[in-house]
Design a protein around this motif. Structure first.
Motif, PDB file in Angstrom:
ATOM      1  N   GLU A  20       0.839  -1.208   0.000  1.00 54.34           N
ATOM      2  CA  GLU A  20       0.000   0.000   0.000  1.00 54.34           C
ATOM      3  C   GLU A  20       0.877   1.263   0.000  1.00 54.34           C
ATOM      4  O   GLU A  20       0.632   2.200  -0.755  1.00 54.34           O
ATOM      5  CB  GLU A  20      -0.878  -0.014   1.250  1.00 54.34           C
ATOM      6  CG  GLU A  20      -2.279   0.500   1.007  1.00 54.34           C
ATOM      7  CD  GLU A  20      -3.150   0.204   2.214  1.00 54.34           C
ATOM      8  OE1 GLU A  20      -3.197   1.062   3.103  1.00 54.34           O
ATOM      9  OE2 GLU A  20      -3.728  -0.910   2.267  1.00 54.34           O
ATOM     10  N   THR A  21       1.917   1.261   0.854  1.00 58.09           N
ATOM     11  CA  THR A  21       2.838   2.420   0.885  1.00 58.09           C
ATOM     12  C   THR A  21       3.494   2.598  -0.474  1.00 58.09           C
ATOM     13  O   THR A  21       3.607   3.721  -0.985  1.00 58.09           O
ATOM     14  CB  THR A  21       3.940   2.220   1.957  1.00 58.09           C
ATOM     15  OG1 THR A  21       3.318   1.955   3.193  1.00 58.09           O
ATOM     16  CG2 THR A  21       4.839   3.437   2.087  1.00 58.09           C
ATOM     17  N   ALA A  22       3.930   1.483  -1.082  1.00 53.50           N
ATOM     18  CA  ALA A  22       4.583   1.581  -2.397  1.00 53.50           C
ATOM     19  C   ALA A  22       3.617   2.173  -3.418  1.00 53.50           C
ATOM     20  O   ALA A  22       4.015   2.979  -4.273  1.00 53.50           O
ATOM     21  CB  ALA A  22       5.064   0.202  -2.847  1.00 53.50           C
ATOM     22  N   GLU A  23       2.347   1.804  -3.331  1.00 56.32           N
ATOM     23  CA  GLU A  23       1.355   2.350  -4.269  1.00 56.32           C
ATOM     24  C   GLU A  23       1.160   3.851  -4.032  1.00 56.32           C
ATOM     25  O   GLU A  23       0.982   4.623  -4.987  1.00 56.32           O
ATOM     26  CB  GLU A  23       0.036   1.586  -4.154  1.00 56.32           C
ATOM     27  CG  GLU A  23       0.128   0.236  -4.878  1.00 56.32           C
ATOM     28  CD  GLU A  23      -0.944  -0.768  -4.487  1.00 56.32           C
ATOM     29  OE1 GLU A  23      -1.772  -0.477  -3.595  1.00 56.32           O
ATOM     30  OE2 GLU A  23      -0.934  -1.866  -5.075  1.00 56.32           O
ATOM     31  N   ILE A 292       9.084  -0.198  -4.176  1.00 55.91           N
ATOM     32  CA  ILE A 292       8.901  -1.101  -3.029  1.00 55.91           C
ATOM     33  C   ILE A 292      10.108  -0.998  -2.091  1.00 55.91           C
ATOM     34  O   ILE A 292       9.964  -1.105  -0.864  1.00 55.91           O
ATOM     35  CB  ILE A 292       8.632  -2.560  -3.480  1.00 55.91           C
ATOM     36  CG1 ILE A 292       8.041  -3.379  -2.328  1.00 55.91           C
ATOM     37  CG2 ILE A 292       9.873  -3.248  -4.005  1.00 55.91           C
ATOM     38  CD1 ILE A 292       6.641  -3.054  -1.943  1.00 55.91           C
ATOM     39  N   ARG A 293      11.286  -0.745  -2.640  1.00 52.93           N
ATOM     40  CA  ARG A 293      12.464  -0.608  -1.761  1.00 52.93           C
ATOM     41  C   ARG A 293      12.380   0.707  -0.994  1.00 52.93           C
ATOM     42  O   ARG A 293      12.815   0.783   0.159  1.00 52.93           O
ATOM     43  CB  ARG A 293      13.759  -0.753  -2.573  1.00 52.93           C
ATOM     44  CG  ARG A 293      13.962  -2.212  -3.017  1.00 52.93           C
ATOM     45  CD  ARG A 293      15.233  -2.461  -3.784  1.00 52.93           C
ATOM     46  NE  ARG A 293      15.377  -3.890  -4.054  1.00 52.93           N
ATOM     47  CZ  ARG A 293      15.134  -4.488  -5.229  1.00 52.93           C
ATOM     48  NH1 ARG A 293      14.763  -3.772  -6.283  1.00 52.93           N
ATOM     49  NH2 ARG A 293      15.263  -5.801  -5.355  1.00 52.93           N
ATOM     50  N   MET A 294      11.803   1.730  -1.603  1.00 51.60           N
ATOM     51  CA  MET A 294      11.562   2.977  -0.845  1.00 51.60           C
ATOM     52  C   MET A 294      10.648   2.669   0.346  1.00 51.60           C
ATOM     53  O   MET A 294      10.931   3.069   1.487  1.00 51.60           O
ATOM     54  CB  MET A 294      10.896   4.044  -1.745  1.00 51.60           C
ATOM     55  CG  MET A 294      11.825   4.679  -2.757  1.00 51.60           C
ATOM     56  SD  MET A 294      10.980   5.727  -3.979  1.00 51.60           S
ATOM     57  CE  MET A 294      10.567   7.164  -2.973  1.00 51.60           C
ATOM     58  N   ALA A 295       9.570   1.960   0.067  1.00 53.36           N
ATOM     59  CA  ALA A 295       8.609   1.647   1.140  1.00 53.36           C
ATOM     60  C   ALA A 295       9.285   0.826   2.245  1.00 53.36           C
ATOM     61  O   ALA A 295       9.070   1.064   3.441  1.00 53.36           O
ATOM     62  CB  ALA A 295       7.414   0.893   0.559  1.00 53.36           C
TER      63      ALA A 295
END
Ligand code: CP
Length: 307
Positions: A20-23, A292-295
């Motif tokens: 969800e965060t990645a989105e 996704i790695r940022m998240a």
């Protein structure tokens, strides 16, 4: 201290939160541009990498953080005989979080025992590659619209392919997922995964050598490279390396909405003529790896109260 050594280090709830965060990052990257300001990511790569190392670095830079590290064992004091345990003790003084790739299975786990910063496994031997799995899950969720009710074909080197091992472990957590394992006999999925994951949880799966026969049944085809660096003799590698080559003709056997994923790098296993097929999503997949790695970096730093 939370470390990510295996995809199972994240509960299903944590995994879904991360997706969800990645989105949210995909939708509004600017909102996260200061999320890790003043923080440092160390990338400790004892094995070659393009996507994983650089997408980790891009992820940290996108959030206002900094990066340091090495990209081969030869350019670090590992070449002088320093242990992973000693290295991580030192890196813990220099950085707030680290991503480690190592040719030996379990090396990031050892590092986590001695670290005072979060350790992320960026690929350990033929074992696991949890952030590739997160990348794959984000790609599937966004481009297929779901993570359940899927028939997934894994094709190629299922013995040494750590991305397959990790993704298999993650996908069995979603309802009504079945697998078709497509490989030469010598490169079949390891026994421990068959027994401890598939059989133990009654997950439906088939094994075949025939890609053409499997293709019409698949919602996703996950192609993999034959892992030259894990073979003990070159003769076997040469015999097996071109076992599967996905080309335009083979794509005619597939469903109109089947997606083709590949963790990359590709060698010969997908012909370049497939790249323009809308079902070929492996370059989009590499892009999702940054989000996704940022998240993940953000979550781990927040959880360890250093962000
Ligand atoms: N998918 C992947 O791990 O690629 P690299 O080896 O280039 O990091």
């Amino acid at each position: 201290m939370k470390h990510i050594i295996s995809p199972l280090d994240l509960s299903l709830e944590e995994l879904n939160d991360l997706l969800e965060t990645a989105e949210e990052i995909v939708a509004n990257p600017k909102r996260f541009s200061d999320a890790c300001k003043g923080k440092k990511l160390a990338t400790l790569f004892y094995e070659p990498s393009t996507r994983t190392r650089l997408s980790f670095e891009a992820a940290m830079l996108n959030m206002g953080g900094s990066v340091l590290g090495f990209s081969s064992a030869d350019s670090s004091s590992a070449a002088k005989g320093e242990s992973v345990a000693d290295t991580i003790r030192v890196i813990s003084c220099y950085a707030d979080i680290c991503a480690m790739r190592h040719p030996k299975e379990g090396a990031p786990y050892v590092a986590a025992q001695y670290a005072s910063i979060p350790v992320i496994n960026a690929g350990d031997g033929g074992h696991n590659h949890p952030t590739q799995t997160l990348t794959d899950l984000l790609t599937i969720k966004n481009l297929k619209g779901r993570l359940d009710n899927l028939t997934i074909g894994f094709c190629g080197d299922l013995k040494f392919g750590r991305t397959v091992h990790s993704l298999l472990n993650a996908m069995v957590r979603y309802p009504n997922v079945r697998f078709i394992m497509i490989s030469p006999y010598e490169l079949r999925i390891p026994e421990y995964l068959r027994e401890e994951v598939l059989d133990a949880q009654n997950i439906p799966y088939e094994e075949t050598r025939n890609l053409e026969e499997a293709l019409p049944k698949l919602d996703l085809l996950y192609m993999t490279r034959v892992q030259k660096e894990r073979f003990f003799n070159e003769e076997d590698y040469i015999r097996l390396k071109d076992s599967y080559i996905l080309d335009k003709k083979k794509m005619t056997y597939a469903k109109k909405d089947m997606l083709v994923l590949h963790p990359l790098p590709r060698v010969n296993e997908i012909s370049v003529e497939v790249d323009n097929d809308p079902r070929a999503v492996y370059f989009k997949q590499a892009q999702y790896g940054v989000y996704i790695r940022m998240a993940l970096i953000k979550k781990l730093l927040e959880e360890n109260e250093t962000c």
